[in-house]
Design a protein around this motif. Structure first.
Motif, PDB file in Angstrom:
ATOM      1  N   LEU A  58       0.823  -1.473  -0.101  1.00 27.11           N
ATOM      2  CA  LEU A  58      -0.169   0.005  -0.137  1.00 27.11           C
ATOM      3  C   LEU A  58       0.956   1.136   0.036  1.00 27.11           C
ATOM      4  O   LEU A  58       0.588   2.102  -0.592  1.00 27.11           O
ATOM      5  N   GLN A  59       1.897   1.214   0.774  1.00 24.28           N
ATOM      6  CA  GLN A  59       2.858   2.374   0.802  1.00 24.28           C
ATOM      7  C   GLN A  59       3.486   2.537  -0.748  1.00 24.28           C
ATOM      8  O   GLN A  59       3.602   3.837  -1.066  1.00 24.28           O
ATOM      9  N   GLU A  60       3.962   1.541  -1.484  1.00 27.38           N
ATOM     10  CA  GLU A  60       4.177   1.700  -2.748  1.00 27.38           C
ATOM     11  C   GLU A  60       3.173   2.286  -3.670  1.00 27.38           C
ATOM     12  O   GLU A  60       3.561   2.898  -4.575  1.00 27.38           O
ATOM     13  N   LEU A  61       2.240   1.661  -3.441  1.00 29.85           N
ATOM     14  CA  LEU A  61       1.093   2.482  -4.361  1.00 29.85           C
ATOM     15  C   LEU A  61       0.586   3.570  -4.091  1.00 29.85           C
ATOM     16  O   LEU A  61       0.555   4.299  -5.027  1.00 29.85           O
ATOM     17  N   ARG A  62       0.777   3.901  -2.795  1.00 28.31           N
ATOM     18  CA  ARG A  62       0.546   5.547  -2.488  1.00 28.31           C
ATOM     19  C   ARG A  62       1.824   6.183  -3.101  1.00 28.31           C
ATOM     20  O   ARG A  62       1.718   7.519  -3.890  1.00 28.31           O
ATOM     21  N   ARG A  63       3.102   5.846  -3.014  1.00 23.05           N
ATOM     22  CA  ARG A  63       4.115   6.527  -3.704  1.00 23.05           C
ATOM     23  C   ARG A  63       4.143   6.795  -5.161  1.00 23.05           C
ATOM     24  O   ARG A  63       4.469   7.840  -5.616  1.00 23.05           O
ATOM     25  N   VAL A  64       3.551   5.812  -5.918  1.00 23.93           N
ATOM     26  CA  VAL A  64       3.728   5.823  -7.443  1.00 23.93           C
ATOM     27  C   VAL A  64       2.237   6.586  -7.829  1.00 23.93           C
ATOM     28  O   VAL A  64       2.066   6.851  -9.047  1.00 23.93           O
ATOM     29  N   LEU A  65       1.329   6.657  -6.942  1.00 26.91           N
ATOM     30  CA  LEU A  65       0.213   7.393  -7.267  1.00 26.91           C
ATOM     31  C   LEU A  65       0.275   8.860  -7.174  1.00 26.91           C
ATOM     32  O   LEU A  65       0.943   9.548  -6.141  1.00 26.91           O
ATOM     33  N   LYS A  66      -0.129   9.850  -8.104  1.00 27.11           N
ATOM     34  CA  LYS A  66      -0.072  11.030  -8.141  1.00 27.11           C
ATOM     35  C   LYS A  66      -1.197  11.688  -6.889  1.00 27.11           C
ATOM     36  O   LYS A  66      -2.084  10.976  -6.554  1.00 27.11           O
ATOM     37  N   SER A  67      -0.723  12.815  -6.385  1.00 27.97           N
ATOM     38  CA  SER A  67      -1.539  13.497  -5.137  1.00 27.97           C
ATOM     39  C   SER A  67      -2.946  13.615  -5.472  1.00 27.97           C
ATOM     40  O   SER A  67      -3.782  13.307  -4.386  1.00 27.97           O
ATOM     41  N   ASP A  68      -3.423  13.804  -6.635  1.00 30.64           N
ATOM     42  CA  ASP A  68      -4.901  14.089  -6.817  1.00 30.64           C
ATOM     43  C   ASP A  68      -5.260  12.575  -7.562  1.00 30.64           C
ATOM     44  O   ASP A  68      -6.394  12.505  -8.183  1.00 30.64           O
ATOM     45  N   GLY A  69      -4.497  11.296  -7.586  1.00 32.26           N
ATOM     46  CA  GLY A  69      -4.831  10.140  -8.142  1.00 32.26           C
ATOM     47  C   GLY A  69      -5.990   9.249  -7.254  1.00 32.26           C
ATOM     48  O   GLY A  69      -6.279   9.703  -6.226  1.00 32.26           O
ATOM     49  N   GLN A  70      -6.296   8.175  -7.904  1.00 31.08           N
ATOM     50  CA  GLN A  70      -7.192   7.358  -7.472  1.00 31.08           C
ATOM     51  C   GLN A  70      -6.654   5.835  -7.293  1.00 31.08           C
ATOM     52  O   GLN A  70      -6.138   5.303  -8.403  1.00 31.08           O
ATOM     53  N   LEU A  71      -6.813   5.129  -6.310  1.00 28.65           N
ATOM     54  CA  LEU A  71      -6.418   3.925  -6.120  1.00 28.65           C
ATOM     55  C   LEU A  71      -7.796   3.169  -5.962  1.00 28.65           C
ATOM     56  O   LEU A  71      -8.377   3.319  -4.991  1.00 28.65           O
ATOM     57  N   LEU A  72      -8.219   1.992  -6.731  1.00 28.08           N
ATOM     58  CA  LEU A  72      -9.511   1.256  -6.591  1.00 28.08           C
ATOM     59  C   LEU A  72      -9.013   0.060  -6.169  1.00 28.08           C
ATOM     60  O   LEU A  72      -8.245  -0.558  -6.823  1.00 28.08           O
ATOM     61  N   ARG A  78     -29.659  -8.478 -14.256  1.00 32.86           N
ATOM     62  CA  ARG A  78     -29.655  -8.456 -15.775  1.00 32.86           C
ATOM     63  C   ARG A  78     -28.187  -8.373 -16.152  1.00 32.86           C
ATOM     64  O   ARG A  78     -27.578  -9.148 -16.895  1.00 32.86           O
ATOM     65  N   LEU A  79     -27.331  -7.523 -15.198  1.00 29.98           N
ATOM     66  CA  LEU A  79     -25.875  -7.254 -15.305  1.00 29.98           C
ATOM     67  C   LEU A  79     -25.327  -8.234 -14.548  1.00 29.98           C
ATOM     68  O   LEU A  79     -23.881  -8.201 -14.567  1.00 29.98           O
ATOM     69  N   GLY A  80     -25.781  -9.137 -13.799  1.00 31.14           N
ATOM     70  CA  GLY A  80     -24.860 -10.020 -12.923  1.00 31.14           C
ATOM     71  C   GLY A  80     -24.035  -9.532 -12.076  1.00 31.14           C
ATOM     72  O   GLY A  80     -22.892  -9.667 -12.093  1.00 31.14           O
ATOM     73  N   LEU A  81     -24.600  -8.453 -11.185  1.00 29.84           N
ATOM     74  CA  LEU A  81     -23.658  -7.494 -10.478  1.00 29.84           C
ATOM     75  C   LEU A  81     -23.268  -8.245  -8.905  1.00 29.84           C
ATOM     76  O   LEU A  81     -22.567  -7.773  -8.172  1.00 29.84           O
ATOM     77  N   GLY A  82     -24.040  -9.287  -8.599  1.00 33.28           N
ATOM     78  CA  GLY A  82     -23.679  -9.771  -7.552  1.00 33.28           C
ATOM     79  C   GLY A  82     -24.344  -8.973  -5.982  1.00 33.28           C
ATOM     80  O   GLY A  82     -24.869  -7.973  -6.358  1.00 33.28           O
ATOM     81  N   LYS A  83     -24.096  -9.397  -4.954  1.00 35.21           N
ATOM     82  CA  LYS A  83     -24.578  -8.890  -3.683  1.00 35.21           C
ATOM     83  C   LYS A  83     -23.487  -8.543  -2.874  1.00 35.21           C
ATOM     84  O   LYS A  83     -22.559  -9.182  -2.586  1.00 35.21           O
ATOM     85  N   GLY A  84     -23.355  -7.121  -2.464  1.00 36.30           N
ATOM     86  CA  GLY A  84     -22.651  -6.614  -1.292  1.00 36.30           C
ATOM     87  C   GLY A  84     -20.998  -6.538  -1.824  1.00 36.30           C
ATOM     88  O   GLY A  84     -20.272  -6.260  -0.814  1.00 36.30           O
ATOM     89  N   GLU A  85     -20.879  -6.419  -3.016  1.00 34.66           N
ATOM     90  CA  GLU A  85     -19.388  -6.284  -3.513  1.00 34.66           C
ATOM     91  C   GLU A  85     -19.212  -4.726  -3.391  1.00 34.66           C
ATOM     92  O   GLU A  85     -19.858  -3.749  -3.989  1.00 34.66           O
ATOM     93  N   LEU A  86     -17.978  -4.434  -2.812  1.00 33.38           N
ATOM     94  CA  LEU A  86     -17.528  -3.093  -2.566  1.00 33.38           C
ATOM     95  C   LEU A  86     -16.520  -2.878  -3.470  1.00 33.38           C
ATOM     96  O   LEU A  86     -15.519  -3.461  -3.720  1.00 33.38           O
ATOM     97  N   ILE A  87     -16.442  -1.573  -3.955  1.00 33.87           N
ATOM     98  CA  ILE A  87     -15.124  -1.117  -4.358  1.00 33.87           C
ATOM     99  C   ILE A  87     -14.727   0.174  -3.518  1.00 33.87           C
ATOM    100  O   ILE A  87     -15.429   0.973  -2.922  1.00 33.87           O
ATOM    101  N   PHE A  88     -13.374   0.124  -3.096  1.00 37.06           N
ATOM    102  CA  PHE A  88     -12.877   0.991  -2.218  1.00 37.06           C
ATOM    103  C   PHE A  88     -12.067   2.045  -3.072  1.00 37.06           C
ATOM    104  O   PHE A  88     -11.313   1.581  -3.738  1.00 37.06           O
ATOM    105  N   VAL A  89     -12.752   3.260  -2.741  1.00 38.34           N
ATOM    106  CA  VAL A  89     -11.809   4.286  -3.610  1.00 38.34           C
ATOM    107  C   VAL A  89     -10.934   5.047  -2.704  1.00 38.34           C
ATOM    108  O   VAL A  89     -11.263   5.437  -1.528  1.00 38.34           O
ATOM    109  N   ALA A  90      -9.604   4.863  -2.736  1.00 33.79           N
ATOM    110  CA  ALA A  90      -8.542   5.513  -2.007  1.00 33.79           C
ATOM    111  C   ALA A  90      -7.994   6.553  -2.582  1.00 33.79           C
ATOM    112  O   ALA A  90      -7.339   6.411  -3.821  1.00 33.79           O
TER     113      ALA A  90
END
Ligand SMILES: [Zn+2]
Length: 248
Positions: A147-161, A228-240
């Motif tokens: 996670l530290q590495e992902l944060r390092r290479v992410l721009k300060s206004d970027g998004q990690l999904l 219809r789209l087969g999206l399942g139940k309770g699946e989360l996307i974490f936007v960091a």
């Protein structure tokens, strides 16, 4: 033994032919844009209506693809994208978008463009506008370092999904004594896992300097449309997004 690329092509042809077998109009896969009479059951704990018979994607892939199009506006923006452990069909769709500068990376996957260790990424600081990291961190020995590495290479206004399999227990299960694959199989139910995340997953991500929002994006649709789209139940996307510390 066929080379990895040939095996992937054969598998793709096999899945394409299966798409014909399931032709219909009851369900729709937004990734391969195919209509079928059903999605197929999938998973160790069999989930009905999970697998696309044509492109082999499951609920969380379709959900992420909708989120990328509708919320991230992935088709419209000029973005530097890093896709960790790329799902082949999503990679194909993302690579086809000429507005993106796209890299995919994995330790060993033959479909990844770069072979890297997520705990020591070879990219410069502040490189990417968007990083996709789905069902990866549980398989990494040191997820905090990753996670530290992902944060390092992410721009300060970027998004990690992030997406992850979350267990119902409150706290992440991590046993330091489980070292060998056999011990990890016993501890986590899978030999290639280093922990089982609990409901504290978002907090663990936040602890590495992110503001985290958990989005249940399927709820942007009616129940009929979710089916219809087969999206399942309770699946989360974490936007960091990188947490900016005010100078004192
Ligand atoms: Zn599909």
């Amino acid at each position: 033994m066929l080379p990895a690329q040939a095996r992937l092509t054969l598998r793709k042809l096999y899945w394409l032919s299966r798409g014909w077998l399931y032709a219909g109009s009851k369900v729709y896969c937004p990734i391969c844009e195919g209509s079928f009479r059903t999605f197929l059951p999938f998973g160790s704990e069999r989930r009905a209506q999970a697998l696309c018979p044509q492109c082999h994607t499951v609920e969380r892939h379709r959900l992420l693809w909708l989120f990328l199009q509708e919320k991230v506006k992935i088709r419209e923006r000029s973005l530097e994208v890093l896709h960790m452990a790329p799902e082949p069909m999503l990679q194909t769709r993302l690579k086809s978008l000429l507005n993106l500068r796209y890299r995919s990376a994995d330790l060993t996957s033959p479909v990844a463009m770069d072979h890297v260790d997520i705990q020591a990424l070879p990219y410069s600081d502040n490189t990417f506008d968007l990083i996709l990291c789905s069902h990866v961190l549980a398989h990494v020995p040191d997820d905090q370092k990753a996670l530290q590495e992902l944060r390092r290479v992410l721009k300060s206004d970027g998004q990690l999904l992030l997406q992850a399999r979350l267990h119902p227990h409150a706290h992440t299960l991590e046993k330091t004594e489980a070292i060998t694959p056999q011990q990890r199989l016993q501890a986590y139910g899978q030999a290639d896992r280093y922990r089982n995340y609990g409901q504290d997953f978002g907090k663990r991500v936040a602890a590495q300097g992110f503001a985290v929002e958990a989005v249940e994006y399927a709820l942007s649709r009616s129940p009929e449309e979710q089916a219809r789209l087969g999206l399942g139940k309770g699946e989360l996307i974490f936007v960091a997004t990188p947490q900016v510390h005010e100078a004192k």
